[in-house]
Design a protein around this motif. Structure first.
Motif, PDB file in Angstrom:
ATOM      1  N   GLU A 144      -3.769   8.083   8.120  1.00  0.00           N
ATOM      2  CA  GLU A 144      -3.314   9.298   7.200  1.00  0.00           C
ATOM      3  C   GLU A 144      -1.703   8.981   7.113  1.00  0.00           C
ATOM      4  O   GLU A 144      -1.098   9.144   8.255  1.00  0.00           O
ATOM      5  CB  GLU A 144      -3.693  10.467   7.615  1.00  0.00           C
ATOM      6  N   LEU A 145      -1.059   9.042   6.148  1.00  0.00           N
ATOM      7  CA  LEU A 145       0.685   9.236   6.067  1.00  0.00           C
ATOM      8  C   LEU A 145       0.862  10.274   5.533  1.00  0.00           C
ATOM      9  O   LEU A 145       0.539  10.763   4.330  1.00  0.00           O
ATOM     10  CB  LEU A 145       1.118   7.929   5.240  1.00  0.00           C
ATOM     11  N   ILE A 146       1.635  11.168   6.402  1.00  0.00           N
ATOM     12  CA  ILE A 146       2.040  12.405   5.743  1.00  0.00           C
ATOM     13  C   ILE A 146       3.849  12.313   5.865  1.00  0.00           C
ATOM     14  O   ILE A 146       4.252  11.993   6.788  1.00  0.00           O
ATOM     15  CB  ILE A 146       1.501  13.700   6.685  1.00  0.00           C
ATOM     16  N   SER A 197      -1.377   6.937  -1.467  1.00  0.00           N
ATOM     17  CA  SER A 197      -1.526   6.802   0.097  1.00  0.00           C
ATOM     18  C   SER A 197      -0.688   7.870   0.870  1.00  0.00           C
ATOM     19  O   SER A 197      -0.983   7.826   1.804  1.00  0.00           O
ATOM     20  CB  SER A 197      -1.374   5.658   0.533  1.00  0.00           C
ATOM     21  N   VAL A 198       0.243   8.282   0.219  1.00  0.00           N
ATOM     22  CA  VAL A 198       0.974   9.257   0.997  1.00  0.00           C
ATOM     23  C   VAL A 198       0.903  10.712   0.454  1.00  0.00           C
ATOM     24  O   VAL A 198       0.914  10.942  -0.760  1.00  0.00           O
ATOM     25  CB  VAL A 198       2.687   8.812   0.896  1.00  0.00           C
ATOM     26  N   ASP A 199       0.655  11.591   1.364  1.00  0.00           N
ATOM     27  CA  ASP A 199       0.556  13.049   1.291  1.00  0.00           C
ATOM     28  C   ASP A 199       2.058  13.565   1.518  1.00  0.00           C
ATOM     29  O   ASP A 199       2.659  13.731   2.670  1.00  0.00           O
ATOM     30  CB  ASP A 199      -0.361  13.618   2.031  1.00  0.00           C
ATOM     31  N   THR A 201       4.715  16.859   1.562  1.00  0.00           N
ATOM     32  CA  THR A 201       4.493  18.461   1.696  1.00  0.00           C
ATOM     33  C   THR A 201       6.047  18.721   2.057  1.00  0.00           C
ATOM     34  O   THR A 201       7.051  18.029   2.536  1.00  0.00           O
ATOM     35  CB  THR A 201       3.668  18.542   3.000  1.00  0.00           C
ATOM     36  N   ALA A 213       1.229  24.625  12.096  1.00  0.00           N
ATOM     37  CA  ALA A 213       0.079  23.835  11.851  1.00  0.00           C
ATOM     38  C   ALA A 213      -0.029  22.413  11.471  1.00  0.00           C
ATOM     39  O   ALA A 213      -0.928  21.758  11.332  1.00  0.00           O
ATOM     40  CB  ALA A 213      -0.135  24.427  10.036  1.00  0.00           C
ATOM     41  N   TYR A 214       1.221  21.860  11.806  1.00  0.00           N
ATOM     42  CA  TYR A 214       1.600  20.481  11.798  1.00  0.00           C
ATOM     43  C   TYR A 214       1.087  20.064  13.360  1.00  0.00           C
ATOM     44  O   TYR A 214       1.840  20.018  14.137  1.00  0.00           O
ATOM     45  CB  TYR A 214       2.710  20.103  11.330  1.00  0.00           C
TER      46      TYR A 214
END
Lengths: 281, 210
Positions: A144-146, A197-199, A201, A213-214
């Motif tokens: 997962e990429l954030i 592929s990248v979220d 925020t 939350a992170y």
């Protein structure tokens, strides 16, 4: 009436300023940056209504708010980003860091990587490309990429994924062809698979409630951000990044930044490719 | 393509298992919890309560875990003000060198709050305590800092306190300190080291490096 003598920075003043700036930021200016430094110093001396380097320097060192130092840091640091910037850290990620992380992962457990500030997206997309191209075990794990930034305009630009020639100049041509489409106006559009592929925020690193939350990140890329903060904000940010990481997780800072100067919370890890920081297990 | 996008960027860990409420009373209870992680979160959340300074300082004195100590100090710096400085100053007498250094760094980040206490700290009977106060000054963003250090080299009888002040002046001194630095070796005529370190400080103030 004589014309005012234009301000100039002497060699000794330059040395004095250079030592001071290094102690405060970890950023060292070589002699070949002399013109760059002098020009910006003179701009700030005039902007603060000082008449000499000496007066300005006294003000800079003893101003309790630290606002002028912050101004100076902002103009002395070049805020630029491009694909594969400080590539040695990506090499360290795929050659060393990820292989260590997966030793304590269950097969179904995702690897979580956080890029902040993501700015216009060059860093998180570089991470995606690097993983796909250079990490042999990329197909064995869900990743997962954030990517986060405080600036919503930048986030929108990142989501669009359209870049000028300067941004992609350091990409090997085969990768540019593989992941981008050249547009008629000379810009490059990143492909949809990567965009998906990248979220992206929006976050404010100084907001403890929001940052609570992170969590559960294995690697954080937080490069060239902390140099813009004052001492207290930097300390709060370090606490937040510590909270966000899994035990044993890693954090990459910019080449001129040092976590050890901010907090003893992290261990220094020396890998063949880079020195990075680790949350103790 | 194994890169996956989640709609919740914030991870899978259970978000909250709270045994105490996140109000002042609940957080003060949590600050004494057995688990360091809970104490750390309580310390961070207590930054929102300016009247929690005493409890945080008390906890800091007993706390042995670095992440909890760091969280306490970060919150104390955010709270700031006289109660924090008054709570931190006695910790400079701690036998724990790491704690003393952490307290020195915290006080350095509170220049306005610490400034009314500097003269009292520099007049303390304990020379070690005075040296720690001088260490605070050496990196304190306050316009009085060079003058306070100069005062030390003019008045303090302890050679180690004076040497620490000379070190500080080498970093932050201005030309006004040069006469006092020049005169200092006479007070410690038996010690050639003082001659050496004052000369080094003067050269640095004059911008000749070293």
């Amino acid at each position: 009436m004589n014309a005012p003598v234009p301000l100039a920075i002497t060699e000794e003043e330059f040395q004095k300023f250079r030592d001071f700036f290094y102690r405060k930021t970890g950023i060292h200016f070589e002699e070949n940056k002399r013109y760059f430094v002098d020009k910006r110093l003179i701009d700030r001396i005039l902007a603060t209504n000082n008449t000499s380097f000496r007066n300005y320097f006294v003000m800079l060192r003893f101003e309790t708010s630290g606002k002028e130092l912050q101004q100076l840091i902002n103009i002395m640091t070049v805020n630029e980003t491009y694909f594969f910037r400080e590539e040695y850290q990506f090499t360290c990620l795929v050659n060393s860091v990820l292989n260590e992380i997966v030793t304590r992962k269950r097969p179904s457990e995702p690897i979580r990587i956080w890029s902040l500030p993501s700015s216009s997206g060059e860093e998180p997309y570089s991470l995606a490309i690097y993983l796909l191209e250079y990490w042999p075990r990329v197909d064995d794990y869900a990743i997962e990429l954030i990517a986060s930034d405080i600036d919503t305009t930048m986030l929108e630009k990142a989501r669009q994924g359209r870049y000028d020639q300067r941004s992609v100049a350091h990409l090997p041509p085969p990768l540019l062809r593989k992941y981008f489409t050249a547009l008629y106006d000379g810009s490059y559009q990143i492909n949809d698979d990567l965009r998906q592929s990248v979220d992206f925020t929006q976050v404010n690193l100084s907001d403890l409630a929001q940052m609570r939350a992170y969590r559960d990140f294995d690697v954080v890329f937080c490069r060239n951000l902390l140099i813009y903060f004052d001492d207290t904000s930097r300390r709060i940010a370090a606490e937040t990044l510590f909270n966000a990481l899994n035990p044993g997780g890693f954090i990459c800072l910019g080449h001129s930044e040092s976590m050890s100067r901010i907090t003893p919370l992290f261990k220094v890890r020396k890998f063949p490719e880079a020195i990075i920081y680790q949350k103790p297990r | 393509m194994t890169l996956i996008k989640k709609h919740d960027a914030t991870g899978d860990a259970p978000r909250e298992f709270r045994h105490q409420s996140r109000d002042r009373a609940g957080l003060l209870c949590q600050l004494e919890a057995d688990a360091p992680e809970q104490r750390r979160w309580a310390a961070l959340d207590l930054a929102a309560f300016s009247d929690a300074a005493d409890a945080l300082c008390d906890r800091l004195e007993q706390e042995t875990q670095t992440p909890v100590r760091e969280a306490i100090l970060t919150s104390l710096i955010q709270i700031g003000g006289n109660p924090v400085v008054c709570g931190l100053m006695p910790l400079l007498r701690s036998e724990d060198a790491a704690l003393r250094n952490q307290v020195i760094e915290a006080l350095q980040q509170l220049p306005e709050a610490v400034s009314p206490y500097i003269e009292r700290m520099l007049a303390d009977d304990d020379a070690d305590y005075r040296i720690f106060a001088i260490n605070v000054l050496a990196n304190l963003r306050h316009p009085q800092a060079p003058a306070w250090l100069q005062d030390v080299i003019e008045r303090d009888d302890n050679i180690n306190a004076c040497a620490a002040a000379v070190d500080g002046l080498a970093e932050i001194g201005t030309p006004e300190a040069i006469p006092a630095l020049t005169a200092l070796p006479e007070r410690f005529a038996d010690d050639p080291f003082m001659q050496f370190c004052t000369q080094t400080a003067i050269r640095r103030i004059q911008g000749h490096g070293a």
